[in-house]
Write a protein that holds these residues in place. Sequence first.
Motif, PDB file in Angstrom:
ATOM      1  N   ILE A 152      11.933   0.234   3.269  1.00 60.19           N
ATOM      2  CA  ILE A 152      10.864  -0.425   2.506  1.00 60.19           C
ATOM      3  C   ILE A 152      11.367  -0.766   1.109  1.00 60.19           C
ATOM      4  O   ILE A 152      11.059  -1.834   0.569  1.00 60.19           O
ATOM      5  CB  ILE A 152       9.614   0.466   2.443  1.00 60.19           C
ATOM      6  N   LYS A 153      12.154   0.121   0.506  1.00 58.90           N
ATOM      7  CA  LYS A 153      12.722  -0.157  -0.815  1.00 58.90           C
ATOM      8  C   LYS A 153      13.516  -1.459  -0.798  1.00 58.90           C
ATOM      9  O   LYS A 153      13.327  -2.332  -1.651  1.00 58.90           O
ATOM     10  CB  LYS A 153      13.616   1.003  -1.247  1.00 58.90           C
TER      11      LYS A 153
ATOM     12  N   VAL B  56       8.707   4.421  -3.001  1.00 60.91           N
ATOM     13  CA  VAL B  56       8.369   4.302  -1.589  1.00 60.91           C
ATOM     14  C   VAL B  56       9.214   5.308  -0.840  1.00 60.91           C
ATOM     15  O   VAL B  56      10.283   5.721  -1.306  1.00 60.91           O
ATOM     16  CB  VAL B  56       8.616   2.873  -1.039  1.00 60.91           C
ATOM     17  N   GLN B  57       8.766   5.682   0.340  1.00 57.87           N
ATOM     18  CA  GLN B  57       9.427   6.793   1.014  1.00 57.87           C
ATOM     19  C   GLN B  57      10.805   6.441   1.557  1.00 57.87           C
ATOM     20  O   GLN B  57      11.753   7.208   1.418  1.00 57.87           O
ATOM     21  CB  GLN B  57       8.539   7.303   2.164  1.00 57.87           C
TER      22      GLN B  57
ATOM     23  N   ASP C  55       0.795  -1.231   0.000  1.00 59.07           N
ATOM     24  CA  ASP C  55       0.000   0.000   0.000  1.00 59.07           C
ATOM     25  C   ASP C  55       0.827   1.279   0.000  1.00 59.07           C
ATOM     26  O   ASP C  55       0.398   2.294  -0.570  1.00 59.07           O
ATOM     27  CB  ASP C  55      -0.983   0.008   1.183  1.00 59.07           C
ATOM     28  N   PRO C  56       2.020   1.306   0.652  1.00 59.64           N
ATOM     29  CA  PRO C  56       2.818   2.549   0.616  1.00 59.64           C
ATOM     30  C   PRO C  56       3.417   2.866  -0.750  1.00 59.64           C
ATOM     31  O   PRO C  56       3.939   3.963  -0.954  1.00 59.64           O
ATOM     32  CB  PRO C  56       3.937   2.272   1.638  1.00 59.64           C
ATOM     33  N   ILE C  57       3.344   1.930  -1.715  1.00 58.62           N
ATOM     34  CA  ILE C  57       3.982   2.144  -3.020  1.00 58.62           C
ATOM     35  C   ILE C  57       3.171   3.145  -3.854  1.00 58.62           C
ATOM     36  O   ILE C  57       1.951   3.102  -3.889  1.00 58.62           O
ATOM     37  CB  ILE C  57       4.089   0.812  -3.794  1.00 58.62           C
TER      38      ILE C  57
ATOM     39  N   ILE D 185      12.522   0.127  -8.183  1.00 55.33           N
ATOM     40  CA  ILE D 185      11.920   0.713  -6.986  1.00 55.33           C
ATOM     41  C   ILE D 185      12.838   1.815  -6.479  1.00 55.33           C
ATOM     42  O   ILE D 185      14.037   1.596  -6.276  1.00 55.33           O
ATOM     43  CB  ILE D 185      11.704  -0.355  -5.898  1.00 55.33           C
ATOM     44  N   LYS D 186      12.279   2.998  -6.310  1.00 54.10           N
ATOM     45  CA  LYS D 186      13.051   4.147  -5.842  1.00 54.10           C
ATOM     46  C   LYS D 186      12.506   4.625  -4.500  1.00 54.10           C
ATOM     47  O   LYS D 186      11.341   4.396  -4.167  1.00 54.10           O
ATOM     48  CB  LYS D 186      12.964   5.290  -6.862  1.00 54.10           C
TER      49      LYS D 186
END
Length: 449
Positions: free
Chosen positions: A48-49, A43-44, A27-29, A76-77
């Motif tokens: 998580i990345k 993602v922040q 969900d955070p993506i 993914i960044k």
Amino acid sequence: MNSFDEIFALMKANLNISEVAKTAWIDPIKPIGFENGVATFYVQTPFIKNLLQQNYTELFQKALKDILGFDVGVVIKCDDDISDTERIRCLPIPELQDDHAMVTKLTESKKNSNYQYTFETFIEGDSNKLAYTACKAAATGQNSANPLFIYGNPGLGKTHLLFAVKNEMLRHNPAANIVLIPADTFISDYVSSIKLDKMLEFKEKYRNLDVLLIDDVQFFASKKECQQELFNTFNDLHANNKKIFFTSDRAPKEINDIEGRLQSRFEWGLIADISNPEFETRLAIIQRKADLFGLKISDTIMAYIADQLKHNIRQLEGAITKMNSLSLVSDIPPTMAMAQSVINEILDENVPASVTLERIINEISAIYGFTPDEIRSKKRGADISTARQIAIYVVYRITGLSYVDIGKEFGGRDHSTIVYAVNKVKDTIQVNKAYRHKIDDLIRNVSSI
């Protein structure tokens, strides 16, 4: 497909992973773009990345190929990898995309807003003291209990503790062979090893560790072959005095469809639960996150947030993150109205749209053998009163309705009667763990209707 957002939505829907994993990691993506066969997501945080890269990239690629019909690369960044303009586009404040001054303010504010998952950054309280103390002692060699099994509802800090254990052990012994994974990853690795005839590599990976930490072991339920492999892996590691840590959303004996011998292994060492954080702990979490942002929030507003968001640490931190962005955007300090707006948004996000009051009452009525009309009625008796109190509590927890509105739905009862019912269930939860797990399971089941 009309947009990459639609592709991303389909990808999420096609992922064969648990709802907990989706909520925590998917969900955070935010989708950034799709170009030259490469899908780029944001993602922040670096944490998580890295977790997504290690555990979910192949799943993303498979889901995207199923949707588009051709191989897709996945990048993914996080904040460290993207420009200020890209970063501001990922925030839910589209009107500020070209405000360079605001981009700079948001960027500066976020620099220190994240923290490493260590024991030093874990907020200890009565609700998590045993789990915290046990994990810290095990990480520093002062506790020989093996395995260590931590359980509690999602969002209460179980994953934080696992990473704190790993970080602490690596600090003392950088050469230690430590693997920390979600249960989904172990299961996926096992299935892949069978398909690709690589069981030897699988066993070498998981049975030659110094420490194995598995998050959310409840997802082994009903997966008999995976349970067998986890059982064998456990036995090998334990026989060689290697450390094992598990987390779950429920106690071992409450996990259905787990073989008795594996369940007994879960219970060999120390079992510690984490319950919903008490008010003081919630307040400390809010204060810590606000301090990281450099955000000044009055004691009254912090107390209000702590009183409204009682069941999930990620919600508390998310509320402060949103308030920080709103405060910078509006150039005004946090206000009570701002806090109320943010909390309503968070609560709306976490209530499944399909869960209505009527469905909740129908479900609980069926479980306890009464009709919905009887649950709403003035009928007395121990059994129906208990069912009614539980129904009121579940409605209170899931819908966010006021006591007055809940009273109207339950036969026009006075709000004081609703308060009594809610407090009655709360009090029982505090002293009766079996009752608490029963209520938590009921809420999970109702929420998935």
